[in-house]
Scaffold this motif. Sequence first.
Motif, PDB file in Angstrom:
ATOM      1  N   ARG A   1      71.490  62.782  80.903  1.00 21.56           N
ATOM      2  CA  ARG A   1      70.951  62.838  79.547  1.00 21.56           C
ATOM      3  C   ARG A   1      69.741  63.747  79.518  1.00 21.56           C
ATOM      4  O   ARG A   1      68.924  63.729  80.426  1.00 21.56           O
ATOM      5  CB  ARG A   1      70.514  61.440  79.098  1.00 21.56           C
ATOM      6  CG  ARG A   1      71.654  60.572  78.719  1.00 21.56           C
ATOM      7  CD  ARG A   1      71.193  59.215  78.264  1.00 21.56           C
ATOM      8  NE  ARG A   1      70.409  59.336  77.021  1.00 21.56           N
ATOM      9  CZ  ARG A   1      69.674  58.361  76.527  1.00 21.56           C
ATOM     10  NH1 ARG A   1      69.587  57.211  77.145  1.00 21.56           N
ATOM     11  NH2 ARG A   1      69.007  58.525  75.405  1.00 21.56           N
TER      12      ARG A   1
ATOM     13  N   GLY B   1      66.324  65.069  77.335  1.00 19.66           N
ATOM     14  CA  GLY B   1      65.377  64.645  76.328  1.00 19.66           C
ATOM     15  C   GLY B   1      65.297  65.691  75.221  1.00 19.66           C
ATOM     16  O   GLY B   1      65.972  66.733  75.240  1.00 19.66           O
ATOM     17  N   LYS B   2      64.472  65.440  74.223  1.00 22.93           N
ATOM     18  CA  LYS B   2      64.360  66.341  73.084  1.00 22.93           C
ATOM     19  C   LYS B   2      63.853  67.728  73.491  1.00 22.93           C
ATOM     20  O   LYS B   2      64.364  68.745  73.042  1.00 22.93           O
ATOM     21  CB  LYS B   2      63.442  65.743  72.025  1.00 22.93           C
ATOM     22  CG  LYS B   2      64.026  64.572  71.312  1.00 22.93           C
ATOM     23  CD  LYS B   2      63.093  64.072  70.221  1.00 22.93           C
ATOM     24  CE  LYS B   2      63.720  62.876  69.527  1.00 22.93           C
ATOM     25  NZ  LYS B   2      62.917  62.406  68.421  1.00 22.93           N
ATOM     26  N   VAL B   3      62.869  67.786  74.338  1.00 24.08           N
ATOM     27  CA  VAL B   3      62.297  69.065  74.761  1.00 24.08           C
ATOM     28  C   VAL B   3      63.333  69.845  75.577  1.00 24.08           C
ATOM     29  O   VAL B   3      63.512  71.054  75.380  1.00 24.08           O
ATOM     30  CB  VAL B   3      61.003  68.838  75.579  1.00 24.08           C
ATOM     31  CG1 VAL B   3      60.508  70.151  76.165  1.00 24.08           C
ATOM     32  CG2 VAL B   3      59.943  68.179  74.728  1.00 24.08           C
ATOM     33  N   GLU B   4      64.042  69.132  76.492  1.00 25.42           N
ATOM     34  CA  GLU B   4      65.053  69.814  77.288  1.00 25.42           C
ATOM     35  C   GLU B   4      66.186  70.342  76.418  1.00 25.42           C
ATOM     36  O   GLU B   4      66.745  71.408  76.674  1.00 25.42           O
ATOM     37  CB  GLU B   4      65.637  68.886  78.368  1.00 25.42           C
ATOM     38  CG  GLU B   4      64.702  68.605  79.514  1.00 25.42           C
ATOM     39  CD  GLU B   4      63.927  67.296  79.321  1.00 25.42           C
ATOM     40  OE1 GLU B   4      64.178  66.604  78.319  1.00 25.42           O
ATOM     41  OE2 GLU B   4      63.083  67.000  80.158  1.00 25.42           O
ATOM     42  N   ILE B   5      66.551  69.595  75.385  1.00 22.48           N
ATOM     43  CA  ILE B   5      67.602  70.055  74.464  1.00 22.48           C
ATOM     44  C   ILE B   5      67.143  71.328  73.762  1.00 22.48           C
ATOM     45  O   ILE B   5      67.901  72.297  73.633  1.00 22.48           O
ATOM     46  CB  ILE B   5      67.969  68.945  73.449  1.00 22.48           C
ATOM     47  CG1 ILE B   5      68.706  67.824  74.170  1.00 22.48           C
ATOM     48  CG2 ILE B   5      68.818  69.511  72.308  1.00 22.48           C
ATOM     49  CD1 ILE B   5      69.005  66.618  73.283  1.00 22.48           C
ATOM     50  N   TRP B   6      65.873  71.357  73.327  1.00 18.73           N
ATOM     51  CA  TRP B   6      65.348  72.570  72.675  1.00 18.73           C
ATOM     52  C   TRP B   6      65.327  73.756  73.652  1.00 18.73           C
ATOM     53  O   TRP B   6      65.683  74.881  73.303  1.00 18.73           O
ATOM     54  CB  TRP B   6      63.941  72.322  72.131  1.00 18.73           C
ATOM     55  CG  TRP B   6      63.966  71.663  70.774  1.00 18.73           C
ATOM     56  CD1 TRP B   6      63.784  70.351  70.495  1.00 18.73           C
ATOM     57  CD2 TRP B   6      64.204  72.324  69.537  1.00 18.73           C
ATOM     58  NE1 TRP B   6      63.900  70.129  69.161  1.00 18.73           N
ATOM     59  CE2 TRP B   6      64.150  71.339  68.540  1.00 18.73           C
ATOM     60  CE3 TRP B   6      64.463  73.638  69.162  1.00 18.73           C
ATOM     61  CZ2 TRP B   6      64.341  71.616  67.194  1.00 18.73           C
ATOM     62  CZ3 TRP B   6      64.643  73.902  67.823  1.00 18.73           C
ATOM     63  CH2 TRP B   6      64.591  72.919  66.861  1.00 18.73           C
TER      64      TRP B   6
END
Length: 114
Positions: free
Chosen positions: A14, A16-21
């Motif tokens: 999974r 996180g939000k920063v990694e997705i960005w």
Amino acid sequence: MDLEQHADGRMHFRLGKVEIWVAGLVAAACIASFAWIFNRVIAQQDTQQEATSAVKESITEVSTQQKVLSTQLANLSLQLSDVPDLRRQVTELKVRSDRHEEDLKELRQTRGLR
């Protein structure tokens, strides 16, 4: 970023939000660079097509000039083939002219004798 094990025994990854960005930005940068490279290749192909068409036009022009030159050479060859005949005719005319001059001299001498 997490790595979790579920009840079925599989590991799940999974972001996180920063990694997705960050992953999204990397993917967008890759897509943009691929698009830029594709456009450069297309532009290079267009340039090559223009150069090829210019070369084809040049070849056509050279071919036309070669045909004209070939025709002119054929005409010159035809004209030059008459040169030996012209030399013979000039020689004959010179002989005739010499005979006429001798005849005129004889006529003048015979007039002088009268």
